[in-house]
Each structure stands twice: as C-alpha cells, then as structure tokens.
Design a protein around this motif. Structure first.
Motif, PDB file in Angstrom:
ATOM      1  N   UNK A 176       1.085  -1.324  -0.059  1.00  0.00           N
ATOM      2  CA  UNK A 176      -0.187   0.231  -0.195  1.00  0.00           C
ATOM      3  C   UNK A 176       1.114   1.194  -0.402  1.00  0.00           C
ATOM      4  N   UNK A 177       0.589   2.467  -0.662  1.00  0.00           N
ATOM      5  CA  UNK A 177       0.324   3.236  -1.437  1.00  0.00           C
ATOM      6  C   UNK A 177       2.510   3.500  -0.703  1.00  0.00           C
ATOM      7  N   UNK A 224      -5.530  -1.267  -8.778  1.00  0.00           N
ATOM      8  CA  UNK A 224      -4.203  -1.022  -7.711  1.00  0.00           C
ATOM      9  C   UNK A 224      -3.595  -2.382  -7.401  1.00  0.00           C
ATOM     10  N   UNK A 225      -2.859  -2.407  -6.575  1.00  0.00           N
ATOM     11  CA  UNK A 225      -2.035  -2.794  -5.842  1.00  0.00           C
ATOM     12  C   UNK A 225      -2.258  -4.298  -5.508  1.00  0.00           C
ATOM     13  N   UNK A 264      -0.254  -4.159   4.691  1.00  0.00           N
ATOM     14  CA  UNK A 264       0.122  -5.314   3.350  1.00  0.00           C
ATOM     15  C   UNK A 264       1.552  -5.576   3.706  1.00  0.00           C
ATOM     16  N   UNK A 275       5.150   1.162  -6.715  1.00  0.00           N
ATOM     17  CA  UNK A 275       4.005   0.365  -7.514  1.00  0.00           C
ATOM     18  C   UNK A 275       3.718   1.046  -8.916  1.00  0.00           C
ATOM     19  N   UNK A 312      -1.245  -7.317  -3.496  1.00  0.00           N
ATOM     20  CA  UNK A 312      -0.216  -7.500  -2.616  1.00  0.00           C
ATOM     21  C   UNK A 312       0.317  -8.703  -2.056  1.00  0.00           C
TER      22      UNK A 312
END
Ligand SMILES: [Zn+2]
Ligand SMILES: [Zn+2]
Lengths: 706, 706
Positions: A605-606, A618-619, A635, A610, A621
């Motif tokens: 995340x963030x 989105x990501x 994550x 990425x 994980x």
C-alpha cells in the motif's frame, strides 16, 4: 367519397409504429456490448408495406434487424434487407439516452427540425428522385432501463408542412377512376412492380396510362419520360393506410417533393393498397389535389416546418416492459452483466469480464468464509464455482454463513456443499455451481488401515479437483486441512488464496508459484526474462512468494482433537469473515488481471515501488492482515521457506515422485513432514486413549431421537 | 427359587438409568448461562424408588431437578426434594466435558475409584449409618454438543466388590418366609415407613420381627437396639429390580457396609418391592447370604475394587439427540446464543449480549449495505431491526444484496423492505424485524403542492422511527437522502452510523452527539465532568464529532435527476459493501460498549492515546476510510462544522422551533439550507424541461406488458 370539387384541406392518416420485442432485445444487447454509455444517434431502419387489409392499416415496424447488425452477423443481415416486398425500408434515427431525465429533456423540436432538413435536402439535391425511400423518414427517441427492462420511447414521422396546405378536389376508390382495360393493365403492372425484387420495395413511383389503356410504372427519376408520354399521370405510393377517405402519411412528403422539385400545382395521386398481397383497386384511392405554396416555401434555404410526433392513447411517450415476458434466468443474466459492464465502462475499461466468467474457482470449505467468497465471486461475474465441504448445516450456521437458512438445518441438516449450491442458484440461476461432500485428508490424523483406500480416494479426488480448476481458495477452519490442498496447488502451480480468521484479526494471502515451474520452458521464457533478476538454475534461491505454511516452524498436525467447545465453534467477531472474504476475492480478481498472474511480485500500500506495475485494479499485495480492534489493515510479504512443509521443493518433489504414498505417510506419521524438511521442533505424540476403555461412541445413525 | 444351600455366588441385577429430556435442557442452559467452559464436576441427584411392577424394574432417573437449581428457582426446588416416596435421592456426580475428545479421554478407572472411595469412607466414618442414601452413588460422564443438541454420556453405579464374593444360600419370595401374622405385620410397617415423609425416601433399613410376629422397621443407626431385640433380623432395602431370582444393585454396597461396619458373616436380606404403591411380599424377596471377605478387605485404608459402568445395547457410551424433537425456532435461538456466549467466555467477558439483543436498530436503505448490515447485526445478537426502503427488488440486486434471491425479483419485484424482513426471518426466525416501504424525503427535490401532505407524513414517520430506535444506520445511495435522517438523529441525539461507497473506496463513520444536548441536565453532569476540558456554555466550540455533512461546502441537493445509466446502478467493486457494512456494525458494537457511547471521543489505530480508554473491543474511531485499490484502511476524525447543513446548532434549532415547516422549506428550496447556514457556494438551478413538450411519461401501472 365523391366530389371535393369545392376544395377542402387534404388530411392524411398518421403513420403508426409497431415495435417488435426483438428490437428492444437487440437494442439492449447493443447497449451492453457495444455502445456502453455512448449516446450518439444510431441509424436504424423501419419497415412498412402497402396496406393489405380493408380494415387494418399497416404500421411502420421495427424489428431486431432495424438496428445495426452484430459484427458477426453482417452478411445474413444484408440479404434480408433488399427487395423484400413486405419490408420496404424507411430510414430512421434513434436517440437512446442513458437516463429517463435526459430522455425527457431531449429537445424534440430541434430533433424534428434536423430530420425535416434531411428530407428537404434530399428533395433539393435530387437524391429523393434516385432513391425514393428517403422521402419517408422517422425519428425514435428512447430510454432503455436495462435494470428493469423497461423502455420509454416516442416516435416521429416528420412531414413537411405545405403552407398553405394542399386542397383536395377529388378522392375516390381507384376502381372508379379507370376503364376496365385501364384497371386491368394497372393491376397487372402494379403486381409486376411489387413482385420484382428490384422494385418491390420502392415505395414512390410514377404511373402513366396511355391512350391504349396501357399502364406503365416508372421510377421517379424517369419523370421526364413520363410527363411527356402520359395520357393519365398519377403519383403513386405504397399507402399503409386502410381508410377510404384519407391517404396515408407518406403522401405528405411526396407532395412536398412534387411541388418543390417539379413545381406542379395540380396533381393526381394514387394510394396503392393491396388485398392479400395483390393490387386491389377497390381499396386503392385516386385523388386530385391543388398545391399553391408561398414562394418562400420553395426556396432551398427555407426549411419548411415539420410535424409528426406519434400520439398513442393521447400521449406521446410510450413505455413497454419486457421483464414479465422474459425468461427470469435470461433477465438475471443480463442484469448481472449490465452491472459488471457498467463497472467496466465507468471505471475499469480493462476489466476482463469474459476471463472472469470462464475462471473455475474451487472453494475448500463452505462455512462462513466459503459462503461469502462464493457470493463475492458471483458478484464479480465468476460463473464456475465448486464448493467442497463434508459438514452439514447446523443451527448456529445461518447467522454467519450467508448461504444458509433455518430450513437447511432441519432434520439433521443439509450437507453444506449441496445447500450452498442450491442457494447460489437461487441467487443467480445461471451459475455453474457444484457441491462436493468430502472431507479433506489431513496430515497427523492417522488413518486406520481399513479406511486407507477411502482416504486415498479423497486425496486423488482433491488432486483432480485442483488440477481442473483455475484458482483454489483455502477456507477451512483448521490449519492442517489446508496442508494437502496447498501441496497439490503448489505442485500444479495453481493460483491459491488463503483466508484465515482469529478472534479479531484476519489473514488473507495468495500463495506463490510452485517450486517445480520450469522457467526454461517456452511459455515461461518471456516471463522469466521479464522477471529477470534471479538465477533460473537455483530455484530455491529465487524469491518465490510463500504459502500459508512458509512461516511455520512446525508441521501441520492434528489440531482438532482437543479443541474445547469454544474452539470448535468459530469464535470470531462477526465482522471479520465478510471482510476477509471480500479481500480474498478482490485479491483473486487482481491476480487474474495482472500480466504475471501467479508470478506477480508483492506490492505494498502507498509504496513508491508501484509506479512501474500499477494496475487499474490497484496494488497486488502478497498478504493482507487486518485487525478489527484497531480498525487497521496492512500489506505484507513473506517469501517461501526452503523447509516449508507444504511448498518447498523437497516436499513437492517428494510428492511428485511418490504421489499418494507420500501423502499417506504424511497423514499417518505426525513427524514425517518435519523429519523430511528438517524442521527440528517436534510435536508431542497424540495422546492415546485408555486402552481399557473401548471407544465405542455411537454413530450418528444410531442416535436415539426423542 | 428355593434352595441355594450348597451356595452359589450372589448375583445382582444392575441398576439402569433413565434420563429425562428436561435434564439435558437444564444442563444445556446451565452450561450456557453459568458454567461456560468450566469443566468442574457437578453434584447431581438421581431418583429411584422400589420396584412397583412385576414386569419392570425401576430405573435411576435424572430429571431437570437433578441438576443444581437456577438461582431464581431455589425455594421451590428444595421443597420438591424431601420425602417424596417416588423420588429417593441418590447422590451423583457429573463430569461434563467441553469436547467429545476429552469425553473419550476421561480416565474412567480413576473416576470410578474416586466414587468407591467416597462410599468406603462413608461406611467407615459412620455417615452411611446416619444417612443411608449415600450407600448408593452414581457417576455420569457426558459431552453436551450444544451446536447439534447431541449428548454423549455414560453412567456408572459404583459397587464395592467383595473378595471373595458373597455366597447365597437361599432366595425366596418374602411371602414364603413369614407366617401370615408376620407377613401382615411386616406389610403394615413397610407401608407405614413408606408413607411417612420422614422415612419414605430412606432406602436402607433394619427389619426385626419379634416372637409375637410383630415387625418393626428401624434406621440403620438403631442397629444396636435391633440386634439385641430381634427374633428375625432382616437387612431391608428398596429394591428397584423386578427379577424373581436376583436382588437389585443397591444390595451390593449394603452388604459391603454390613460386613465392614458390623462384621457379620451371615445375613438375611429383604428386597423390598411394591405393587401399585403398596408393599408386596409376593414380589419382595428374602435371601440368606454368607460373607467371608479377606482380612485385607476390611482395612479402612484398603479401598475395595468397584464395578458398575452401565452397558446399553452392548455399549457403554450412549448418545441422544434432542434436535429433532425441539422447536426449530428454539433450537435456532439457543444455537445463536451459544455462539455469542462462546465469544464472551473466550474473548470478551464484558460483552453485553443482553444489551445488544435489546438495542433497536433502524436501517435506512435495504440495498447492498442494508442487507449486509442487517445480517451482521443479527450475527452480533441484535434482535430488533427495522428496515426502510421504497424500492423493489430488481434483477441485478440478488448478486450483491445478500438478503434477496431471484424469486424476489419476479412479477415486478417484491418491496425490498418486506423481502428483507422475510429473508431475515428465514435466517433467524426469532428476529423482530420490521420492513417499512417509504421513501426518504430529500432536500432540493421540490414537492408539488398536492404531494405535500404525503411528504410531510413521511417526514413525521421518519422522525417517529428515529425517536423510537436506539441506533440509526444511513445506508442509502444518495447524499441528499441522508440529510433528513441526519438532522432528525442530531435533534434526537441518537447513535448514527453512515456507510458510503465510492468505486473502490468507502467511508464508515459515526455521527457525533447533537448540538442541543443539555450538558447541564442531571444525567449529563457526571459525563460532562468526565469529558471535562471544554466550556459547556459555548456549545459550538465544544469539539463535537462531525456528521456526514460536516465537511461539505454545499448543501445536499438533487443529485439523482441527471445520473446516467452507470451512476444509477451502484458501480462499486463488489468487495466494498461487505467490508463497509461489517465495519459499520463493529463500530456500533464498539459505541454500545463504550461508557460514553455517543459522546466517546475519537480514537485512532495504534496511537499512544488509547491507553487510558482501552476497551475490550478495541479502539473506537470516528471515521474509517478504506481503499480496495491500496488494500488500506485508516482512522480519521472530523469535528462538527458550525455551518453544517444537517447538524449545526442553527439548523437543529431551526428544526426544533419550526419542525416540519422547516423541513418543507429545505425540500422545496435548493438554496435554503445554504442561505441559512451561510454557505456561499450555490448550485445551479435545476434545468427546467422544454415547456412545449408535455412531460407525459406513463406510470408503471400503465406500462404495456408483452
Ligand atoms: Zn510454503
Ligand atoms: Zn454535521
């Protein structure tokens, strides 16, 4: 009716529309599959034919074929259209809006004006002379509410308004206007015209009858020939109207054409009508009209006013609902597809709904997690779901296991796997769901030799299931029941997702690829080149993502035997399972849309990392851990362990070589996996029962029921 | 049967057990309400009586009263126990385990030994002489599977084994052993003994018959009197057995007592049996036995071996299931309670299930969020749920709205509020759910004057609903539909929770207390003293937590009119709603368990600030925002805005003073709220329709159905 000599205003019977159900279905499909939220106007085709019954006018009809063809159906579609005597084409335009509000807000006057302009220009450019069908046009505005299968619509048949209007001096059945010879000849040429595929659908034409009572029909473009040679000259058109005192609507634009193009002030028109497919001069009308429009009207740049919104039962807007006549299953399918397509149109253009619907998901466990995962998969458009569970629905289940109701608990309880499938089909009948009543063999749960055959059968069956599915969810409530599926998935290199619950925290993770993947094989070489930075020769040093067991220091052995009452029931905060299940399915959707799928590296995340691989979803994980007591979620990544009891290359190789013999040894010998992988911490041997005491619990079947 | 003179081993008919359904119900309730996972042994009481039928032995019976009484029922329970001639007490002990495995693993031999020791010590201490009922004891081991209402159990009636065994020299019907006078007298004194409340349940006694054929019955403690005065001396006991050739089981310990305590080697025993409640010497037996135990056996410290596990159909363990005979609703209720109690026992001792079950929850919206919130509330034990929605179930709903199935969509669709209630009752029939078909009036959606009355009715109804519930969930899918309930909640100071979804992110928040709470009132003063650090006089400077509208800069006006197809359908990732719903309910449970409830200040994940207020359920945040694309979640706080259109003191005061007039003004005038609160950004006036076009959409009812 005889005698209009003193002249009255010529009145036309309005066109009437008729829309076949197939038109709306085709429009819905077009909207869903091609147009999306595009509101551009669509060119469509209406069909009509001369009136062929003394009591009934013909309607302008819209069929499925009125809309642009499916890309695949192009050729057959075209052949349908030309020369069909019952389907004279009328060019139309469709404005289909995305909301009822914008439907209502459409500027009907300008739309009408735009159509009038087309007609006007086709008259002045001479196109109408070449291709008379463009003299009739229509306009359809609609809003297709695909959620409820309701269609709101209004038709217009734009007619240029003569100013001042045409006056009628005579209108009679055609049979009264000709001699017998003329009538016979006219009937013959009309039938010939209507029966030739090159003229059958040409709705405006010229009729001349010479002094020998011989009738001829010509195209409008042959006007010059006609005017010079005819004794009697009539402007003929296919009249959809059946009324004895009114010509039908197409005559309006025809007169406008005649007066603008050929500048005539007095005309005889011929409303061609049929009876059972043959020219019928008794029904057909012949009339005489006087036209004297203002000079301004004739100027090209002045577009005459147009009228023609259809009124039905006093209203201009009609509404039709198809829901009740449709197969509920088809309705459910299209409603489900609509929801997903809307998501794609609006937010996720790269969403691969076809891939999702074809992905076969295997859910091991049909409890709190399994029920919710199955629901979420269906909501994402997954259509092939297999649930495995050996348990029956008990009284405490329905409150947390969202596919069951009290009814499933009665009389000892339905098998969960079967009740879940029944429930999924009640939610979405088109789902291809399968329920398998089977326990998952577990390591450290020794099997009496007489049961060995059955347990091995189960192991093989589980392997077949994993091999035949695309993704596996581990949703059981014991650690050791996840071992065999983890091993089998790792061996088959299947996408595998685990969701596990504590009291107020959860873990959702995807397993890494198996250790035996041959990165040198052709299909892998591109990918491995892309993944790049590790040595293909040294598999276990490759940063594979770990499985559920990778962080363990002990092998998965019997954890159920001594669970107390509270451990048997899944004691978790009710909010956990829906959250973990939702994340598990979102994770699968992420994997399936990732170009590297099972090989995709862990994202966080963030994190700054990425940028290069950012996906629309989105990501992606590796692990998500969440806590309800902290309302937090994070994550994580955990790489594979070279002594993992379920996914390390030693174990998977051993399985690969010895197959079920290996599995049986793991099941029967609690320390075998630890010995094999070199894990040093050993579990105490399971307590053996007091041998003096025969362990003679009654089976369920023998239970007393009072 | 006459003549055992040559002596054979005395054989006893085993005791048999009979367990009333009431016993298992009482045990279940005890387990759920008092014991929890405590496995300590429980003292219980069995009941028996002399055999009273020539064909049937009496059983040792367990009833509901066999278990310790409910705290509230103490007195009536005691009165049941003493002097009941049909319920001679037998002291027993119950080992009820928490798992089937520990039931199986119980050390039956030591348990038996422990009971034998009690009997042995009661013999040697003289207690058995004073209180003869302790000579019979029993042992019950059980596992109560409260999930499936199955009970596994085994009985033992411990009997000390004489070594060598007693030999029988004679065993005859008592009627053959006495003269008529003796028999009459014996019958009379037996009936007298049995009918006196002080002796009716004393199962061991001494009978002496003097030379005048006069029989006397005495307590064991009167042994010295008896032995000196008796011509014939018999050791009598209530014999549950009906067999003509065997005395019943209680005689075993009686003989052990006689031989150990009184050191006799030859005894006459009297198996007392009845017919229809009266002494029957034809059924009763008199026998003579020779006892010659080893010297070791008589030592106090040597505890004799004991036998007596009951065997039923060849097995020692029995299983009974009550599920099928129970009312499914009761079963469902007790299963649900079990799950929640397990959670309390194991993890949350402070969980207030009673409070949760009494909390009345109002759910505004029965869509994706509403369905899931209702399910989660039920899973937490909330029993009073009201759902408000004006919509009908449509084809696309069941895949995401977890209370509906395809069936609810047919024939135009059920009202959601009603279908949801039906579904909740199928899941848990004891839920008190109510469905209300009602639209929520919205600001900026002007109402034609003829509809004003109805809309105001709806406003008042909504106010009544909010006032009569304890917590309000805002789960509709438009901003403006949340305005009126926010205002009403703020006015009534009700716990209010909002869940709102974007495409891949969500917001779950609790609203702060309303602005009009009188902190000076008595009930508030303690709390406000505790909350401390703000001025009570200056309400709007107090750090109230904000509502859903507090961070807005525009008032909530009509957002639905121009939503396109994709906006109408809720386009969110399927995983969002279950997550947001679960968090919303967990948040409510947190608020309800927080000492300050609606006034609780905002807490944050993993912050240092939580130390002082740490709750067993974890932190209590104000807002939780989550993102599926980042798999992240965070806690936030937002304080109330003094120009909030829904909760600031200007607005709430205005509502308080003008009531529905104020609401109507807000509904009809898009800018009113902004004007009132001083918000400066104004929205454009709604587009008016083309006036030339009559806005004559058909109603649903008039729709054509084909
Ligand atoms: Zn592993
Ligand atoms: Zn506010």
């Amino acid at each position: 009716m005889a005698g209009h000599d003193n002249g009255s205003v010529l009145q036309f019977a309005p066109f009437q529309s008729s829309v076949d159900e197939g038109f709306w279905h085709r429009l819905s499909s077009l909207k869903l599959n091609q147009l999306g939220i595009d509101e551009s106007p669509i060119f469509i085709t209406g069909f009509y034919a001369p009136c062929s019954h003394s009591q009934v006018s013909n309607h302008l009809t819209l069929l499925g074929e009125s809309l642009p063809p499916e890309p695949s159906a192009q050729s057959s579609h075209l052949s349908l259209r030309s020369g069909n005597r019952n389907r004279c084409s009328v060019p139309g335009i469709l404005y289909n809006t995305n909301t009822l509000e914008s439907f209502q807000a459409l500027d009907k006057q300008s739309l009408m004006k735009a159509e009038a302009k087309k007609i006007w220009e086709d008259i002045h450019s001479g196109r109408a002379e070449q291709e008379s069908s463009v003299l009739s046009r229509f306009l359809l505005i609609s809003f297709a509410d695909l959620k409820s299968w309701k269609f709101y619509y209004s038709f217009a048949f734009p007619a240029l308004v003569l100013d001042p209007p045409a006056m009628i001096t005579s209108l009679k059945p055609a049979s009264q206007c000709f001699s017998l010879e003329e009538a016979d000849s006219l009937t013959a040429v009309c039938n010939e015209w209507r029966n030739s595929s090159t003229t059958a659908d040409v709705p405006f034409f010229l009729v001349s009858i010479d002094s020998n009572s011989h009738a001829t029909i010509r195209h409008l473009k042959d006007w010059e020939v006609c005017r010079s040679d005819g004794y009697k000259l009539l402007f003929g058109f296919y009249d959809p109207c059946h009324l004895p005192n009114n010509p039908g609507w197409p005559l309006r634009n025809f007169i406008a054409f005649i007066c603008s193009r050929w500048n005539l002030q007095k005309i005889r028109f011929f409303c061609y009508r049929e009876h059972r497919g043959f020219a019928d001069l008794g029904l057909s009308l012949v009339g005489e009209a006087l036209i004297s429009v203002s000079q301004e009207w004739k100027l090209h740049k002045h577009i005459p006013k147009a009228v023609g919104w259809e009124v039905n039962k006093g209203k201009k807007t009609r509404c039709i609902t198809l829901a009740n006549s449709m197969d509920p299953i088809k309705l459910a399918v299209s409603a489900a597809e609509l929801n997903l397509k809307l998501m794609r149109w609006r937010a996720l253009p790269s969403l691969d709904l076809h891939m999702l619907s074809a992905t076969k998901c295997l859910l091991l466990g049909a409890g709190t997690l399994g029920c919710q995962v199955a629901r979420m998969l269906m909501a994402w458009g997954v259509r092939k779901i297999t649930l495995v569970d050996s348990g029956k629905v008990s009284m405490s289940n329905p409150l947390r296991q969202s596919l069951y109701t009290l009814e499933d608990c009665l009389n000892g309880g339905e098998y969960k796997a079967l009740a879940a499938v029944k429930s999924l089909k009640q939610i979405f009948p088109a789902v291809e769901a399968d329920g398998i009543v089977m326990a998952i063999p577990m390591p450290g749960h020794p099997v009496p030799s007489q049961d060995e055959h059955d347990v091995l059968e189960d192991c093989r069956r589980l392997q077949d299931l994993i091999d035949s599915h695309d993704a596996v969810f581990l949703l059981t409530d014991t650690r050791e029941s996840r071992w065999l599926p983890t091993l089998l998935s790792s061996n088959a290199n299947k996408i595998t997702i685990t969701a596990a619950l504590g009291f107020d925290s959860f873990l959702v993770m995807r397993h890494g690829a198996g250790p035996l993947v041959d990165y040198r094989s052709e299909s892998m070489s591109a990918l491995s080149a892309e993944l790049g930075n590790f040595s293909l020769a040294d598999r276990d040093k490759r940063p594979r993502l770990g499985c559920y067991f990778c962080s363990d220091v002990v092998a998965p052995i019997d954890s159920t035997s001594n669970r107390t009452l509270d451990q048997q029931c899944t004691v978790t905060r009710p909010g956990l399972a829906p959250i973990a299940s939702a994340l598990a399915v979102e994770l699968l959707v992420g994997i399936l849309h990732h170009p590297h799928r099972i090989f995709a590296k862990a994202e966080f995340a963030n994190s700054m990392d990425n940028g290069s691989t950012e996906q629309p979803l989105g990501i992606l994980p590796h692990q998500i851990r969440g806590s309800l007591s902290q309302f937090s979620q994070m994550t994580l990544v955990g790489h594979s362990s070279s002594s993992c009891t379920a996914c390390c290359s030693i174990v998977v190789n051993e399985f690969h070589n010895r197959k079920m013999d290996f599995v049986l040894e793991a099941i029967n010998h609690p320390t075998y996996l630890e010995d094999l992988t070199g894990l040093t911490e050993l579990k105490e041997a399971a307590n053996s029962f007091d041998l003096d005491w025969d362990n003679d619990i009654d089976d369920d079947d023998e239970c007393v029921e009072i």
